[in-house]
Scaffold this motif. Sequence first.
Motif, PDB file in Angstrom:
ATOM      1  N   ASN B 120      33.528  68.234 -27.586  1.00 33.47           N
ATOM      2  CA  ASN B 120      34.356  69.195 -28.317  1.00 33.47           C
ATOM      3  C   ASN B 120      34.069  69.218 -29.811  1.00 33.47           C
ATOM      4  OD1 ASN B 120      35.877  70.169 -26.101  1.00 33.47           O
ATOM      5  ND2 ASN B 120      37.068  68.269 -26.122  1.00 33.47           N
ATOM      6  N   GLU B 121      33.632  68.096 -30.346  1.00 34.83           N
ATOM      7  CA  GLU B 121      33.507  67.976 -31.805  1.00 34.83           C
ATOM      8  C   GLU B 121      32.083  68.186 -32.301  1.00 34.83           C
ATOM      9  OE1 GLU B 121      36.016  66.799 -34.215  1.00 34.83           O
ATOM     10  OE2 GLU B 121      37.389  67.433 -32.630  1.00 34.83           O
ATOM     11  N   ILE B 122      31.095  67.848 -31.463  1.00 34.88           N
ATOM     12  CA  ILE B 122      29.704  67.911 -31.925  1.00 34.88           C
ATOM     13  C   ILE B 122      29.076  69.211 -31.443  1.00 34.88           C
ATOM     14  CG2 ILE B 122      27.444  66.782 -31.856  1.00 34.88           C
ATOM     15  CD1 ILE B 122      28.898  64.127 -31.362  1.00 34.88           C
ATOM     16  N   HIS B 123      28.677  70.016 -32.402  1.00 32.24           N
ATOM     17  CA  HIS B 123      28.103  71.311 -32.057  1.00 32.24           C
ATOM     18  C   HIS B 123      26.623  71.364 -32.380  1.00 32.24           C
ATOM     19  CE1 HIS B 123      32.312  72.134 -31.878  1.00 32.24           C
ATOM     20  NE2 HIS B 123      32.453  71.910 -33.175  1.00 32.24           N
ATOM     21  N   SER B 124      26.243  70.668 -33.457  1.00 25.75           N
ATOM     22  CA  SER B 124      24.902  70.877 -33.992  1.00 25.75           C
ATOM     23  C   SER B 124      24.201  69.549 -34.259  1.00 25.75           C
ATOM     24  CB  SER B 124      25.030  71.652 -35.303  1.00 25.75           C
ATOM     25  OG  SER B 124      23.899  71.446 -36.112  1.00 25.75           O
ATOM     26  N   TYR B 125      22.895  69.582 -34.171  1.00 30.94           N
ATOM     27  CA  TYR B 125      22.088  68.402 -34.499  1.00 30.94           C
ATOM     28  C   TYR B 125      22.367  67.932 -35.927  1.00 30.94           C
ATOM     29  CZ  TYR B 125      19.133  71.413 -37.349  1.00 30.94           C
ATOM     30  OH  TYR B 125      18.682  72.262 -38.332  1.00 30.94           O
ATOM     31  N   ARG B 126      22.879  68.848 -36.774  1.00 33.40           N
ATOM     32  CA  ARG B 126      23.155  68.463 -38.160  1.00 33.40           C
ATOM     33  C   ARG B 126      24.244  67.402 -38.245  1.00 33.40           C
ATOM     34  NH1 ARG B 126      23.166  73.896 -38.543  1.00 33.40           N
ATOM     35  NH2 ARG B 126      21.290  74.866 -39.420  1.00 33.40           N
ATOM     36  N   GLN B 127      25.116  67.331 -37.234  1.00 31.35           N
ATOM     37  CA  GLN B 127      26.203  66.347 -37.243  1.00 31.35           C
ATOM     38  C   GLN B 127      25.726  64.957 -36.786  1.00 31.35           C
ATOM     39  OE1 GLN B 127      28.618  69.350 -34.849  1.00 31.35           O
ATOM     40  NE2 GLN B 127      30.253  68.142 -35.781  1.00 31.35           N
ATOM     41  N   SER B 425      26.886  61.735 -20.861  1.00 30.53           N
ATOM     42  CA  SER B 425      26.777  63.079 -21.440  1.00 30.53           C
ATOM     43  C   SER B 425      26.296  64.077 -20.386  1.00 30.53           C
ATOM     44  CB  SER B 425      25.862  63.070 -22.670  1.00 30.53           C
ATOM     45  OG  SER B 425      24.710  62.298 -22.460  1.00 30.53           O
ATOM     46  N   ASP B 426      25.501  63.633 -19.420  1.00 24.24           N
ATOM     47  CA  ASP B 426      25.135  64.507 -18.308  1.00 24.24           C
ATOM     48  C   ASP B 426      26.365  64.822 -17.461  1.00 24.24           C
ATOM     49  OD1 ASP B 426      22.457  65.100 -18.606  1.00 24.24           O
ATOM     50  OD2 ASP B 426      21.770  63.289 -17.588  1.00 24.24           O
ATOM     51  N   ALA B 427      27.093  63.770 -17.093  1.00 24.98           N
ATOM     52  CA  ALA B 427      28.244  63.955 -16.193  1.00 24.98           C
ATOM     53  C   ALA B 427      29.296  64.857 -16.820  1.00 24.98           C
ATOM     54  CB  ALA B 427      28.855  62.602 -15.843  1.00 24.98           C
ATOM     55  N   LEU B 428      29.506  64.722 -18.142  1.00 23.71           N
ATOM     56  CA  LEU B 428      30.549  65.508 -18.807  1.00 23.71           C
ATOM     57  C   LEU B 428      29.974  66.713 -19.555  1.00 23.71           C
ATOM     58  CD1 LEU B 428      32.068  62.702 -18.260  1.00 23.71           C
ATOM     59  CD2 LEU B 428      33.581  63.458 -20.094  1.00 23.71           C
ATOM     60  N   LYS B 429      28.692  66.951 -19.364  1.00 19.23           N
ATOM     61  CA  LYS B 429      28.030  68.103 -19.983  1.00 19.23           C
ATOM     62  C   LYS B 429      28.274  68.142 -21.499  1.00 19.23           C
ATOM     63  CE  LYS B 429      28.239  70.827 -15.739  1.00 19.23           C
ATOM     64  NZ  LYS B 429      29.000  69.734 -15.019  1.00 19.23           N
ATOM     65  N   ALA B 430      27.949  67.038 -22.143  1.00 15.82           N
ATOM     66  CA  ALA B 430      28.119  66.952 -23.596  1.00 15.82           C
ATOM     67  C   ALA B 430      26.790  67.302 -24.266  1.00 15.82           C
ATOM     68  CB  ALA B 430      28.583  65.551 -23.993  1.00 15.82           C
ATOM     69  N   THR B 431      26.761  68.496 -24.791  1.00 14.79           N
ATOM     70  CA  THR B 431      25.507  68.975 -25.384  1.00 14.79           C
ATOM     71  C   THR B 431      25.717  69.384 -26.836  1.00 14.79           C
ATOM     72  OG1 THR B 431      25.944  71.231 -24.686  1.00 14.79           O
ATOM     73  CG2 THR B 431      24.688  69.844 -23.156  1.00 14.79           C
ATOM     74  N   PHE B 432      24.602  69.597 -27.515  1.00 14.78           N
ATOM     75  CA  PHE B 432      24.635  70.102 -28.896  1.00 14.78           C
ATOM     76  C   PHE B 432      23.489  71.096 -29.021  1.00 14.78           C
ATOM     77  CE2 PHE B 432      20.858  67.950 -30.588  1.00 14.78           C
ATOM     78  CZ  PHE B 432      20.617  67.050 -29.562  1.00 14.78           C
ATOM     79  N   LEU B 433      23.512  71.852 -30.106  1.00 13.42           N
ATOM     80  CA  LEU B 433      22.407  72.786 -30.330  1.00 13.42           C
ATOM     81  C   LEU B 433      21.355  72.093 -31.187  1.00 13.42           C
ATOM     82  CD1 LEU B 433      24.296  76.157 -30.927  1.00 13.42           C
ATOM     83  CD2 LEU B 433      23.308  75.232 -28.809  1.00 13.42           C
ATOM     84  N   ASP B 434      20.123  72.041 -30.678  1.00 11.90           N
ATOM     85  CA  ASP B 434      19.073  71.345 -31.422  1.00 11.90           C
ATOM     86  C   ASP B 434      18.463  72.248 -32.496  1.00 11.90           C
ATOM     87  OD1 ASP B 434      17.277  73.023 -30.198  1.00 11.90           O
ATOM     88  OD2 ASP B 434      16.516  71.508 -28.787  1.00 11.90           O
ATOM     89  N   GLU B 435      17.408  71.762 -33.132  1.00 13.61           N
ATOM     90  CA  GLU B 435      16.816  72.498 -34.253  1.00 13.61           C
ATOM     91  C   GLU B 435      16.357  73.900 -33.861  1.00 13.61           C
ATOM     92  OE1 GLU B 435      16.278  69.453 -33.369  1.00 13.61           O
ATOM     93  OE2 GLU B 435      15.699  68.129 -35.027  1.00 13.61           O
ATOM     94  N   THR B 436      16.061  74.074 -32.587  1.00 16.14           N
ATOM     95  CA  THR B 436      15.590  75.383 -32.135  1.00 16.14           C
ATOM     96  C   THR B 436      16.733  76.254 -31.646  1.00 16.14           C
ATOM     97  OG1 THR B 436      15.287  74.667 -29.846  1.00 16.14           O
ATOM     98  CG2 THR B 436      13.440  74.268 -31.356  1.00 16.14           C
ATOM     99  N   GLY B 437      17.969  75.731 -31.766  1.00 13.67           N
ATOM    100  CA  GLY B 437      19.111  76.518 -31.335  1.00 13.67           C
ATOM    101  C   GLY B 437      19.398  76.437 -29.853  1.00 13.67           C
TER     102      GLY B 437
END
Lengths: 576, 576
Positions: B120-127, B425-437
């Motif tokens: 919920n909190e991590i959206h971007s590789y910048r974080q 992170s796989d089981a809970l689908k915890a993803t972020f957007l990497d440098e390529t979006g």
Amino acid sequence: MRASTYHLNTLKEAPSEAEVVSHQLMTRAGMIRKLAGGIYTYMPLGLKVIRKIEAIVRDEMNAAGGIELLMPVVQPAELWQESGRWVQYGAELLRIKDRHQRDFVLQPTSEEVITDIARNEIHSYRQLPLNFYHIQTKFRDERRPRFGLMRGREFTMKDAYSFDRDEASAQQSYDKMYDAYMRIFSRLGLEFRAVAADTGSIGGTRSHEFQVIADTGEDLLAYNPDSQYAANIELAEAPCLLAERAAPAQTLEATPTPGAAKCEDVAKLLGLPLERTLKSLVLATEPEPGKVQIWLLMLRGDHELNEIKAGKIPGLADFRFATESEIVEHFGCKPGYLGPIGTALPVRVVADRTVANMADFVCGANREDYHYTGANWGRDLPEPEIVADLRNVVAGDPSPDGVGHLAIQRGIEVGHVFFLGTKYSDALKATFLDETGKPATLQMGCYGIGITRIAGAAIEQNHDGRGILWPRAIAPFEVVICPVGWGKNETVRNEAVKLYDELRARGVDVILDDRDARPGVMFAEWELIGVPLRVTVGERGLNDGVVELQARRESDAVKIPVESALNKVLDKLETL
Amino acid sequence: MRASTYHLNTLKEAPSEAEVVSHQLMTRAGMIRKLAGGIYTYMPLGLKVIRKIEAIVRDEMNAAGGIELLMPVVQPAELWQESGRWVQYGAELLRIKDRHQRDFVLQPTSEEVITDIARNEIHSYRQLPLNFYHIQTKFRDERRPRFGLMRGREFTMKDAYSFDRDEASAQQSYDKMYDAYMRIFSRLGLEFRAVAADTGSIGGTRSHEFQVIADTGEDLLAYNPDSQYAANIELAEAPCLLAERAAPAQTLEATPTPGAAKCEDVAKLLGLPLERTLKSLVLATEPEPGKVQIWLLMLRGDHELNEIKAGKIPGLADFRFATESEIVEHFGCKPGYLGPIGTALPVRVVADRTVANMADFVCGANREDYHYTGANWGRDLPEPEIVADLRNVVAGDPSPDGVGHLAIQRGIEVGHVFFLGTKYSDALKATFLDETGKPATLQMGCYGIGITRIAGAAIEQNHDGRGILWPRAIAPFEVVICPVGWGKNETVRNEAVKLYDELRARGVDVILDDRDARPGVMFAEWELIGVPLRVTVGERGLNDGVVELQARRESDAVKIPVESALNKVLDKLETL
């Protein structure tokens, strides 16, 4: 702390379920995240606030002679059965079974465990007085958790327990805690009031609540602006407003009042002041299983029932409101037109003190669409069986201490001190050997502070349209440094870092916002979070030799010379 | 702190159920009190130790970039169902229902909740990278809680969780935590060792345990005194001890070995070294429901099975030991005389590496009271189907890193770092957007420290016949001042209080024993509690201008001039 290596995540919108401003702002500021109903994760910013509150509480508890220990969250049922609260506590006590099917509770409070410790640890009067406290996770399984940290299920409480050899000494322990609480809430930077309060389910003989003053508070506080008198409205004594009962001047008449089922409507229809009407409330008790006793409580039309006072009338301890069928059975009439004259079956009548002195009053006629006017005690109906204080005080009531009049304000209960006496030490047989070598029962007090609730209450009291206005003592950071142009201007960076390092060296809790965000975004975020003091370091200002100092509570920023920025910031902090 | 206003309550005897020395001493010293099985109240002295441990852990976690938050004790079942651990975790996970019959758990660890926060909190590789930790109450419903704080049910753990954009970065986060742990355990003043470890039920691809060295430890650690190699014996690789298999020199003979059911007895009976015998262990698996597969594991007679290694052999993940009836069915013989030659039904044979190179060995003949001698692979029976590392290493084994030999010591696990990868992170689908979006899955690590367990482990490592020997950093007090004759000698009182005030002013955590107890009683009590430094102030010494300085770990006290007592105490503290 540098913002780039911290976790900040402010939100534009609060969740729709957030009904109160503290819940909205703590969520938007990224201080809490909901995990389940009434169960929150304290995010880094929120935890900082909680820890600062804890530190102040701990410091003053220690200064007042409190000795910190830590009792478990999971407690065995046996102790709760011994005290009787296993049965009494109701559904808010979360009961659990371990893998061996043994019963435990998640502690909502620790009277049982500390009394168990006391009976094992305290042998002699020489060990007394003792005051043990802990700051620990509590759980109360609220039916409808809401209001964020204000009414959570899992929360942090400081609970202290004093043990004394006799009542006089126990009163000293109580007073010491009362004084410590006064210091704690002052240091927290909150506007608060200590009020006399009901002892409720914790029990004991007297208690005070510490209330953070806020318009959104659930509690009503009665206080006398001209004296020290202050009490929760649950407890505040309401005097009789009529010095004596006037002689009857009117005759009793059954007057048609079609459709006027409320006092306000009756008064309007008849062109009489509301103060001439009587409000009838019907309660029921079961003095023995299967037997129902009906009670009629009489209040002046403009007054409200105080249920806690009603519950203290002998026989009414476990009252409930009567059902419509019980009402029809006993009064021969549906609600709206009920009164004490000529009921179908006998009911017990309790009159509020003011009601007992009314004359020529208006009351329901126990006949649909009819009220009596010109009714008088003694002449038209028997004197009331019981006269008691039944109502909430209202602003302007004479103060119970005999001087001046009461005012009313709203508050949020954040602390509570109880003089318990021997309620728990009797139940758990916690005794010590007194000076004569004989066993005596420990005198107890208990003293709670809602650590996490304080964070919510502080916001309810201190916020504006842009966000939180933390008191300095419990702000997540005391100062934020906002460099404008961090990414492109080395002078800005150098001056910002220099001030940051200097403030840290002085022990100031400061954050440097090195995320290179746009000024508007950055300022709005820190205003939402509520840091009390912001220093803006920008190229334009530095060209003029100044940085900007913006107190969160003030409308205008002031320019200060960059070379004296450290001292100006320290000076300003002292005033916050 | 003055002892008269503190709570001290030492006991002569430990409870009979206290099996280990830390449990005995913490109870006797009044540091813990049992509330229920595996659930303890931390009494004031014990809590002080816990808080000092927490403070060091927090300090180093912050220095390593960890960000503190606080996740709830009560967690909703849904997240545990999402990760699969609701089913996998077993009976140690305490499952509870709230008043609405919704399922919750008392957290034993927080991978699910932190991964939920991260998604919920991590959206971007910048974080990234981010490392969140908390120090919180945990609950594991141990079947048989014991050993005091060493294996409790309710305990305090620091658990940290790192989030990274890729494996290389995650490895850096892991290394940072590893280094922080090295600093933490050094600062705690404990002798410890970091060892490579199995990942167990937490999962992930690699891990290290931090083990406090103690003879009473439950874990066996293999290490190389001449290199950096160190591993939990669960994981330490055991090499083949025979460079090559010798050619058969003996003939196979069924030799009577009446009553010799153990390798030791057989070797003795036959006058052969134990290293010539083979140990047969029979396991069972159920590759599909209702179908049982029997396995014969072969170890050299002097070696012990390593069950974790066995469990890693393909097909053996969920093995159990075979029942006696299964053994009789497959071998035609009861245990004690089993071997790989001529089994009644086919079994799968797994030989330890060393076993696979043995020649002319002795093994059971699958006939009661008989063993084969002169047995040889290939000639008398097929080559083993599987050759694997099956055994625990022993002292003197060649080190897996190729240099020197292994030594073995015992340890108590107090910390564990895991490289989790994407398990949660796989089981809970915890993803972020990497440098390529594009969305990418978060790489995770998790890092635990058993805060309360450290207190127990420190005592297991540091005690003597009189009590605890706390390292200075986590002692409940650093210094105790024991005035002899407090009640009757004003000079003694004045000098004791003066030193007490001076030490406090220097930030020393000192307690003044002003209870006017007899010296023997007082000294014994503080030796039991384990305060590292005692200063005795007595009339006789003062007449000679000296006070006595007694380090808890030293046998003799030294006399120091009273006028330089402060500096001598401070100097001595520096050496502890």
